[in-house]
Scaffold this motif. Sequence first.
Motif, PDB file in Angstrom:
ATOM      1  N   UNK A  35      -3.713 -11.134   8.628  1.00 36.07           N
ATOM      2  CA  UNK A  35      -2.278 -10.954   8.450  1.00 36.07           C
ATOM      3  C   UNK A  35      -1.812 -11.398   7.077  1.00 36.07           C
ATOM      4  N   UNK A  36      -0.744 -10.782   6.644  1.00 33.59           N
ATOM      5  CA  UNK A  36      -0.217 -10.957   5.282  1.00 33.59           C
ATOM      6  C   UNK A  36       1.229 -11.426   5.390  1.00 33.59           C
ATOM      7  N   UNK A  37       1.529 -12.541   4.749  1.00 32.65           N
ATOM      8  CA  UNK A  37       2.878 -13.095   4.785  1.00 32.65           C
ATOM      9  C   UNK A  37       3.475 -13.127   3.388  1.00 32.65           C
ATOM     10  N   UNK A  38       4.695 -12.646   3.289  1.00 30.52           N
ATOM     11  CA  UNK A  38       5.464 -12.751   2.044  1.00 30.52           C
ATOM     12  C   UNK A  38       6.555 -13.787   2.298  1.00 30.52           C
ATOM     13  N   UNK A  39       6.560 -14.812   1.491  1.00 31.55           N
ATOM     14  CA  UNK A  39       7.566 -15.878   1.609  1.00 31.55           C
ATOM     15  C   UNK A  39       8.730 -15.568   0.674  1.00 31.55           C
ATOM     16  N   UNK A  40       9.923 -15.806   1.155  1.00 30.85           N
ATOM     17  CA  UNK A  40      11.125 -15.576   0.328  1.00 30.85           C
ATOM     18  C   UNK A  40      11.090 -14.169  -0.272  1.00 30.85           C
ATOM     19  N   UNK A  41      11.118 -13.182   0.585  1.00 27.04           N
ATOM     20  CA  UNK A  41      10.963 -11.789   0.156  1.00 27.04           C
ATOM     21  C   UNK A  41      12.027 -11.398  -0.879  1.00 27.04           C
ATOM     22  N   UNK A  42      11.636 -10.427  -1.703  1.00 29.16           N
ATOM     23  CA  UNK A  42      12.536  -9.916  -2.739  1.00 29.16           C
ATOM     24  C   UNK A  42      12.596  -8.393  -2.611  1.00 29.16           C
ATOM     25  N   UNK A  43      13.632  -7.820  -3.192  1.00 26.09           N
ATOM     26  CA  UNK A  43      13.792  -6.359  -3.139  1.00 26.09           C
ATOM     27  C   UNK A  43      12.570  -5.656  -3.723  1.00 26.09           C
ATOM     28  N   UNK A  44      11.967  -6.263  -4.733  1.00 22.79           N
ATOM     29  CA  UNK A  44      10.787  -5.641  -5.375  1.00 22.79           C
ATOM     30  C   UNK A  44       9.577  -5.608  -4.447  1.00 22.79           C
ATOM     31  N   UNK A  45       9.634  -6.326  -3.336  1.00 20.27           N
ATOM     32  CA  UNK A  45       8.544  -6.287  -2.368  1.00 20.27           C
ATOM     33  C   UNK A  45       8.616  -5.036  -1.479  1.00 20.27           C
ATOM     34  N   UNK A  46       9.692  -4.302  -1.565  1.00 17.13           N
ATOM     35  CA  UNK A  46       9.838  -3.086  -0.763  1.00 17.13           C
ATOM     36  C   UNK A  46       8.736  -2.101  -1.126  1.00 17.13           C
ATOM     37  N   UNK A  47       7.943  -1.742  -0.143  1.00 19.87           N
ATOM     38  CA  UNK A  47       6.777  -0.884  -0.387  1.00 19.87           C
ATOM     39  C   UNK A  47       6.122  -0.601   0.953  1.00 19.87           C
ATOM     40  N   UNK A  48       5.100   0.253   0.900  1.00 12.82           N
ATOM     41  CA  UNK A  48       4.215   0.417   2.055  1.00 12.82           C
ATOM     42  C   UNK A  48       2.979  -0.439   1.787  1.00 12.82           C
ATOM     43  N   UNK A  49       2.589  -1.205   2.782  1.00 13.73           N
ATOM     44  CA  UNK A  49       1.429  -2.078   2.642  1.00 13.73           C
ATOM     45  C   UNK A  49       0.323  -1.599   3.573  1.00 13.73           C
ATOM     46  N   UNK A  50      -0.858  -1.467   2.991  1.00 14.56           N
ATOM     47  CA  UNK A  50      -2.009  -0.995   3.750  1.00 14.56           C
ATOM     48  C   UNK A  50      -3.054  -2.090   3.859  1.00 14.56           C
ATOM     49  N   UNK A  51      -3.566  -2.245   5.057  1.00 11.43           N
ATOM     50  CA  UNK A  51      -4.730  -3.079   5.300  1.00 11.43           C
ATOM     51  C   UNK A  51      -5.938  -2.146   5.382  1.00 11.43           C
ATOM     52  N   UNK A  52      -7.089  -2.578   4.878  1.00 15.92           N
ATOM     53  CA  UNK A  52      -8.274  -1.716   4.893  1.00 15.92           C
ATOM     54  C   UNK A  52      -9.522  -2.554   5.141  1.00 15.92           C
TER      55      UNK A  52
END
Lengths: 113, 116
Positions: free
Chosen positions: B76-93
Motif C-alpha cells: 500500500x501507498x500513503x500520501x501524507x498531507x496531499x496536494x493538488x499536484x498529487x492528482x493522478x492515476x497511480x498504478x501498482x505493478x
Amino acid sequence: NAGVTQTPKFQVLKTGQSMTLQCAQDMNHEYMSWYRQDPGMGLRLIHYSVGAGITDQGEVPNGYNVSRSTTEDFPLRLLSAAPSQTSVYFCASSYVQNSYEQYFGPGTRLTVT
Amino acid sequence: AQKVTQAQTEISVVEKEDVTLDCVYETRDTTYYLFWYKQPPSGELVFLIRRNSFDEQNEISGRYSWNFQKSTSSFNFTITASQVVDSAVYFCALSESAGGGNKLTFGTGTQLKVEL
C-alpha cells in the motif's frame, strides 16, 4: 540523453491500414517492451525483447508484430488495424537483470476508425 | 499467473488530507518485485518505487510512504498531507523473477483527485 522516445504522438488510422509505431532508447538497455493502455484495464504487455534479435509475446500479442535489429530500436507494427486496437501505446526499456526500473516513453495515442 | 488488484477505482480527498492507495497482489514466485507508477494528467508514466520480495522494510520518501506486507500480499501507498499536484492515476505493478523478471503486470489503477 533523450531516454525513451516514441513517434508519432498521435495517429488516426482507418480499419485495415498498416503502420509502425517507433520506439528508441539511448540508455543501452537490453530489455524493451510495448504495452497498451485501455480505460479501466491498466497497462497490458504486448511484446517484449531481451536483446537484439530476440523477441517474445506478452499478454495481448494478436494483431501486432515486432522485431529488434538493434539495441536502440524496437518498432511495433500493426499489419491490418482494427478498431479494437484503439489505445494508448507505451514503449519501455530497462536493464535486463533483477527487474530494474523500467523507463517509459511518452506514449502514442492511436485511433482506428 | 500473477495478478494485481487495485480495488479503489477513484478516490477524492481535500488538500492536506492523508490518503492510502491499496494494492493486493498474487504470485506463486518467492522472488518478485513490486512497483508504483504515477500517471499525471499529462499522460507520462513516472516511476515512484521498486521493492523486492525479500525487503519488507517500509519506505518513506518525503510525503510518500509504502507499506509492504507479505503476510497479506499487500503493497500500500500513503500520501501524507496531499496536494493538488498529487492528482493522478497511480498504478501498482508486479514482476516475477522467473523468465527474465522484467514483464510487468499492472493493476487497473486508482484515480486520485485532490481538491482545494
